[in-house]
Design an enzyme around this catalytic site. Structure first.
Site, mmCIF file in Angstrom:
data_model
loop_
_atom_site.group_PDB
_atom_site.id
_atom_site.type_symbol
_atom_site.label_atom_id
_atom_site.label_comp_id
_atom_site.label_asym_id
_atom_site.label_seq_id
_atom_site.Cartn_x
_atom_site.Cartn_y
_atom_site.Cartn_z
ATOM 1 N N PRO A 232 -6.827 -4.173 -12.442
ATOM 2 C CA PRO A 232 -6.697 -4.392 -11.111
ATOM 3 C C PRO A 232 -8.175 -3.432 -10.410
ATOM 4 O O PRO A 232 -8.567 -2.768 -11.314
ATOM 5 C CB PRO A 232 -5.544 -3.702 -10.618
ATOM 6 C CG PRO A 232 -4.468 -3.286 -11.803
ATOM 7 C CD PRO A 232 -5.533 -3.486 -12.917
ATOM 8 N N GLY A 236 -11.056 1.829 -12.657
ATOM 9 C CA GLY A 236 -12.206 2.552 -13.146
ATOM 10 C C GLY A 236 -12.974 1.762 -14.464
ATOM 11 O O GLY A 236 -13.133 2.462 -15.443
ATOM 12 N N THR A 238 -15.711 -0.043 -14.379
ATOM 13 C CA THR A 238 -17.194 0.122 -14.334
ATOM 14 C C THR A 238 -17.386 1.725 -14.679
ATOM 15 O O THR A 238 -18.174 2.063 -15.364
ATOM 16 C CB THR A 238 -17.650 0.032 -12.920
ATOM 17 O OG1 THR A 238 -17.488 -1.601 -12.554
ATOM 18 C CG2 THR A 238 -19.180 0.121 -12.925
ATOM 19 N N HIS A 453 16.709 1.719 14.364
ATOM 20 C CA HIS A 453 16.413 0.845 13.255
ATOM 21 C C HIS A 453 15.900 1.387 11.968
ATOM 22 O O HIS A 453 16.258 1.418 11.045
ATOM 23 C CB HIS A 453 15.095 -0.114 13.713
ATOM 24 C CG HIS A 453 14.538 -1.157 12.975
ATOM 25 N ND1 HIS A 453 14.829 -2.466 12.771
ATOM 26 C CD2 HIS A 453 13.885 -0.956 11.489
ATOM 27 C CE1 HIS A 453 14.394 -3.191 11.862
ATOM 28 N NE2 HIS A 453 13.576 -2.070 11.101
ATOM 29 N N GLU A 454 15.046 2.490 12.135
ATOM 30 C CA GLU A 454 14.452 3.269 11.212
ATOM 31 C C GLU A 454 15.691 4.082 10.754
ATOM 32 O O GLU A 454 15.510 4.236 9.290
ATOM 33 C CB GLU A 454 13.233 4.207 11.582
ATOM 34 C CG GLU A 454 11.999 3.198 12.054
ATOM 35 C CD GLU A 454 11.702 2.486 11.152
ATOM 36 O OE1 GLU A 454 11.883 2.833 9.755
ATOM 37 O OE2 GLU A 454 10.860 1.505 11.171
ATOM 38 N N HIS A 457 17.857 2.139 8.143
ATOM 39 C CA HIS A 457 17.102 2.215 6.906
ATOM 40 C C HIS A 457 17.352 3.659 6.051
ATOM 41 O O HIS A 457 17.774 3.543 4.848
ATOM 42 C CB HIS A 457 15.495 1.979 7.080
ATOM 43 C CG HIS A 457 15.090 0.468 7.247
ATOM 44 N ND1 HIS A 457 15.574 -0.392 6.694
ATOM 45 C CD2 HIS A 457 14.330 0.163 8.288
ATOM 46 C CE1 HIS A 457 15.153 -1.617 7.001
ATOM 47 N NE2 HIS A 457 14.332 -1.217 8.107
ATOM 48 N N ASP A 529 10.834 -6.723 6.944
ATOM 49 C CA ASP A 529 12.083 -6.400 6.328
ATOM 50 C C ASP A 529 12.481 -7.833 5.662
ATOM 51 O O ASP A 529 12.914 -8.062 4.253
ATOM 52 C CB ASP A 529 13.068 -5.615 7.032
ATOM 53 C CG ASP A 529 12.361 -4.454 7.478
ATOM 54 O OD1 ASP A 529 11.656 -3.852 6.908
ATOM 55 O OD2 ASP A 529 12.964 -3.899 8.615
#
Length: 658
Positions: A232, A236, A238, A453-454, A457, A529
Site C-alpha cells: 500500500p 516504505g 522507495t 447518538h454517540e 454507540h 453508520d
C-alpha cells in the site's frame, strides 16, 4: 516503514542531482529583444510593401516618353536601367476603376533593347540629366532580406533556452534521466528502516549476491533479474530501495516510471535502451524504477487499441530484462501499489523473479517507526510511544511520520517546549477526522441529538462482549463529523469470528437505535453508520459464507476496479432468485443487529442518559469513564482490526447525503 530525514542533507542531494546546464541570459531582456526584432520585421515588411511615405510613383516607360515629348519633365537621374525624375506639373494616374492619384515624382526603367533617341529627345526638351553609378550592392536590401531569418533564429534559440531551463534538451531527448545514487551525500541503510523484516531479509540476500556471487554460484544459483516491491502507499517501498542503494557497493540508478514518457514518439523506448546500456557498462549494478505501473500496465486492455507510446516503452523494457540478448550483472528493482494492473509478461520468472510484499506495520513495527521519527523531536514525560502505536492500527509509516509532525506543529502553535500526550491525541483526531469546526453553531436540540447518538454507540460498544475496547466518545465537530465514537484494538488479529462481526454491526446500529429509543425519530446523522453496516453485512453474505440461509458459499465473484474498459459491467454469477435471497438475508442481518442494539440500550437506559448528559457537559469522555458511568467492570478483551487493516470509526456524524 520509516523515512529518516537528516537535516541539511536532503538539499545537498537535490543539488547534486541537478544537471549542469549553462547559465541562461536574463529572460526579461531577451524577451524584450525578441519583441524588438518582431517590430522591425513588421516595419520592414510594411516599408517593402508600400515603399515608404514619400516614395516616387512607378510609371510605364511609354508614359515617361509622352511626358518628355510634352515638355513636362524637369529633371531625371539615371542609375543603370532605373530612371527617377520629377515633373513640372502634376499628372493624374488611374489606380483603380474609378480612383486616380496625382504624382510629380516618378520612377521607370529603360527597356532591355535600349532607346537610342532618348538622349537627343531629352536635350531638345532641355531636361536636366544626372547619372549615378550602379553598384548593384545595398546594405539595406541585404538587411531587409536577412531580417526574417534572424527573427526565426532568435525565436528558435528562445524556445531551446526555455527547454533547457525546464530540464529538457531536444538533442538529448532519448537519453536516460536516471540518477546515479551518491553515497557521499546521504546514506540510508537498513538501520533507518523499521519493521518489514521479511523484506529486508530478501533484499539483504540480493546485496550479498552482488558482493560475493561465488557464494551462490557454486551451488548453481543465478542472480535474480528483477525484484518487485508491492504494498500500500506509504509503507516504505522507495525507502527500502534507498536502503539497498546505501548498503550495496555497486552503482545504483534510480528513475521514476513517468520519466520514460515524453510527447515525442519513440523517446520512452530510447531512454530504456540508454538506461540499460549505462547499467551494463557499470555492471554489477542495480536499476530502481519507482511507480512501475505508469509504464507497466497491461497491454491490449484499452478501448482504442494497444499500439501507443507506453506499450512500446514496456516492450523495450521486457526485451532488455529478458530478451534475445543476455542481461548479465544488472538487477532491476521496481515499486508499485497496483500489482493487479501490471502486464503478466513483467511478472513471469526471468523478469521480476521475486515479489516482496511490504505490508502495513504491526504494533511492534509501529513502535519502532515512532521511535525513529521521534529522534529529533522533544517529547514530554507523559508521551508513551507504545500506547501511541497501540492506538494507531492500520497506520502506514508515512501516516506515523505525519502524525508526529502534526503533533509538533500543534505544540509549537501553543508555544510548548516539548510534544505532550494531548498534542499527539489531538493530531490523531485531526488526521482521522479533520480540523475542529470552531464556527459551527448547533442548537440545544441538535447537541442533545448528537450526544444521544454517540452515547448509543458508546453504550453498545461497552456492553457487548466481543466488541473492540472503547477508546473515547466525543461530540466535538471535526471535518464532516459532528462527533465520533472511537474503538481501539489491543493487538492485531487476522481471523474474524462471526460473533465479532455481529457485535460490530450492533455497535454501528447503536446511534440509530438511541435516536429512535429516546426521541422516536431518525436523523441523517446515521448515514455513514448504515453504509458501513450494509457493506459489512453484504461481505458476510457474499464473501464469508456467514449466512445460515445461503450456507457456505461465496457468491461475491470478482469485483475489481475498472481498468481502461477491461470490465465495464460487473458480472454476476448467480440468478435473480439468488440475488433476491441475498438482499433478504442482508436485511435480516441488519435488522437483527438493530434489534440487538435496541435491547442493549433498553437494558442500560439510565447509563445512556448519564453518558449523554456527561457528553453535553464535557464534550468528550474517555472509554474508562464510560464504563464507570455504566457500572460495567470486566476484564480487558482481545479485539481485532477491521478487514482492511485500519480501525473503523464507529460513527462520523454529519455526512449527510446530498
Amino acid at each position: 516503514m520509516n523515512r529518516n530525514r537528516r537535516p541539511g542533507r536532503q538539499q545537498d542531494q537535490e543539488e547534486s542531482q541537478q544537471p549542469n546546464t549553462p547559465r541562461l541570459p536574463n529572460r526579461g531582456a531577451f524577451g524584450f529583444l525578441i519583441w524588438i526584432l518582431i517590430g522591425l520585421a513588421i516595419a520592414a515588411w510594411l516599408w517593402n510593401q508600400f515603399g515608404g511615405l514619400n516614395s516616387p510613383t512607378q510609371i510605364s516607360y511609354s508614359a515617361f516618353r509622352q511626358e518628355v515629348e510634352a515638355g513636362n519633365v524637369e529633371r531625371i537621374t539615371v542609375t543603370g536601367q532605373k530612371i527617377q525624375g520629377q515633373l513640372q506639373e502634376p499628372v493624374e494616374k488611374q489606380i483603380a476603376d474609378e480612383e486616380t492619384t496625382e504624382y510629380t515624382d516618378f520612377v521607370t526603367y529603360l527597356p532591355s533593347f535600349g532607346d537610342e533617341g532618348l538622349l537627343s529627345l531629352l536635350e531638345d526638351q532641355s531636361v536636366e540629366v544626372e547619372t549615378e553609378p550602379d553598384t548593384g550592392f545595398s546594405w539595406w536590401a541585404i538587411a531587409l532580406n536577412l531580417l526574417p531569418f534572424l527573427l526565426l533564429i532568435a525565436v528558435g534559440y528562445w524556445f531551446l533556452s526555455r527547454m533547457r531551463g525546464q530540464g529538457q534538451n531536444i538533442f538529448s531527448m532519448g537519453q536516460s534521466r536516471a540518477t546515479l545514487y551518491d553515497r557521499r551525500k546521504e546514506r540510508t541503510t537498513f538501520d533507518d528502516v523499521a519493521g518489514t523484516q521479511g523484506a529486508k531479509t530478501e533484499l539483504q540476500e540480493i546485496i550479498e549476491f552482488l558482493k560475493d556471487p561465488t557464494r551462490f554460484q557454486r551451488l548453481g544459483g543465478e542472480m535474480p533479474t528483477g525484484v518487485l516491491l508491492v504494498g500500500p502507499p506509504g509503507t516504505g517501498k522507495t525507502l527500502l530501495a534507498r536502503a539497498v542503494a546505501g548498503e550495496a557497493d555497486v552503482p545504483f540508478f534510480s528513475i521514476s516510471g513517468s520519466d520514460f514518457m515524453e510527447m515525442f514518439v519513440g523517446v520512452g523506448a530510447s531512454r530504456v535502451r540508454d538506461l540499460f546500456e549505462e547499467a551494463k557498462k557499470a555492471a554489477p549494478s542495480i536499476i530502481f524504477v519507482d511507480e512501475l505501473d505508469s509504464i507497466g500496465r497491461r497491454r491490449g486492455a484499452g478501448l482504442g487499441g494497444g499500439h501507443d507510446e507506453r506499450e512500446q516503452t514496456l516492450n523495450q523494457m521486457l526485451s532488455e530484462m529478458d530478451g534475445f540478448e543476455p542481461n548479465e550483472g544488472v538487477i532491476v528493482m521496481a515499486a508499485t501499489n497496483r500489482p493487479d494492473i501490471l502486464d503478466s509478461a513483467l511478472l513471469r520468472p526471468g523478469r521480476f523473479d521475486r515479489q516482496i510484499t511490504v505490508d502495513l506495520p504491526t504494533m511492534k513495527d509501529r513502535s519502532e517507526i515512532l521511535k525513529i521519527h521521534a529522534r529529533n523531536k522533544p517529547l514530554g514525560d507523559d508521551v508513551d510511544l507504545e500506547r501511541v502505536a497501540r492506538g494507531t492500527p492500520g497506520f502506514s509509516g508515512a501516516d506515523l511520520e505525519n502524525l508526529l509532525n502534526e503533533a509538533a506543529l500543534l505544540a509549537a502553535r501553543l508555544n510548548k517546549d516539548a510534544i505532550e500526550g494531548e498534542d499527539i491525541e489531538d493530531a490523531r483526531d485531526k488526521v482521522l477526522m479533520g480540523l475542529k469546526r470552531e464556527n459551527l453553531a448547533l442548537t440545544d436540540e441538535e447537541c442533545k441529538l448528537v450526544a444521544y447518538h454517540e452515547g448509543g454507540h458508546a453504550v453498545v460498544a461497552a456492553a457487548l462482549p466481543n466488541a473492540d475496547p472503547l477508546h473515547k466518545v466525543t461530540i466535538v465537530p471535526r471535518g464532516r463529523a459532528m462527533g465520533a465514537t472511537q474503538q481501539l484494538p489491543d493487538r492485531e488479529r487476522y481471523i474474524y469470528p462471526k460473533d465479532y462481526m455481529l457485535d460490530r454491526l450492533a455497535v454501528m446500529m447503536g446511534g440509530r437505535a438511541a435516536e429512535n429509543l429516546v426521541f422516536g425519530t431518525a436523523t441523517s446523522g446515521a448515514e455513514n453508520d448504515l453504509k458501513q453496516a450494509t457493506r459489512m453485512a453484504r461481505k458476510m453474505v457474499l464473501d464469508w459464507g456467514m449466512s445460515e440461509r445461503l450456507g457456505h458459499v461465496a457468491l461475491g465473484g470478482r469485483r475489481e476496479q475498472v481498468f481502461l474498459g477491461e470490465e465495464i459491467a460487473q458480472r454476476r454469477e448467480y440468478s435473480e432468485m439468488t440475488a433476491r435471497e441475498v438482499d433478504e438475508e442482508i436485511k435480516v442481518i441488519l435488522e437483527n443487529a438493530y434489534e440487538r442494539a435496541v435491547d442493549t440500550l433498553q437494558e442500560h437506559r439510565d447509563g445512556l442518559d448519564r453518558v449523554a448528559d456527561t457528553l453535553l457537559e464535557k464534550e468528550e469522555i474517555p472509554g474508562e469513564d464510560v464504563l464507570k458511568l455504566l457500572g460495567i467492570e470486566r476484564a480487558r478483551r482481545v479485539p481485532s482490526l477491521s478487514g482492511d487493516g485500519r480501525v473503523e470509526e464507529t460513527s462520523k456524524e454529519g455526512q449527510h447525503a446530498e
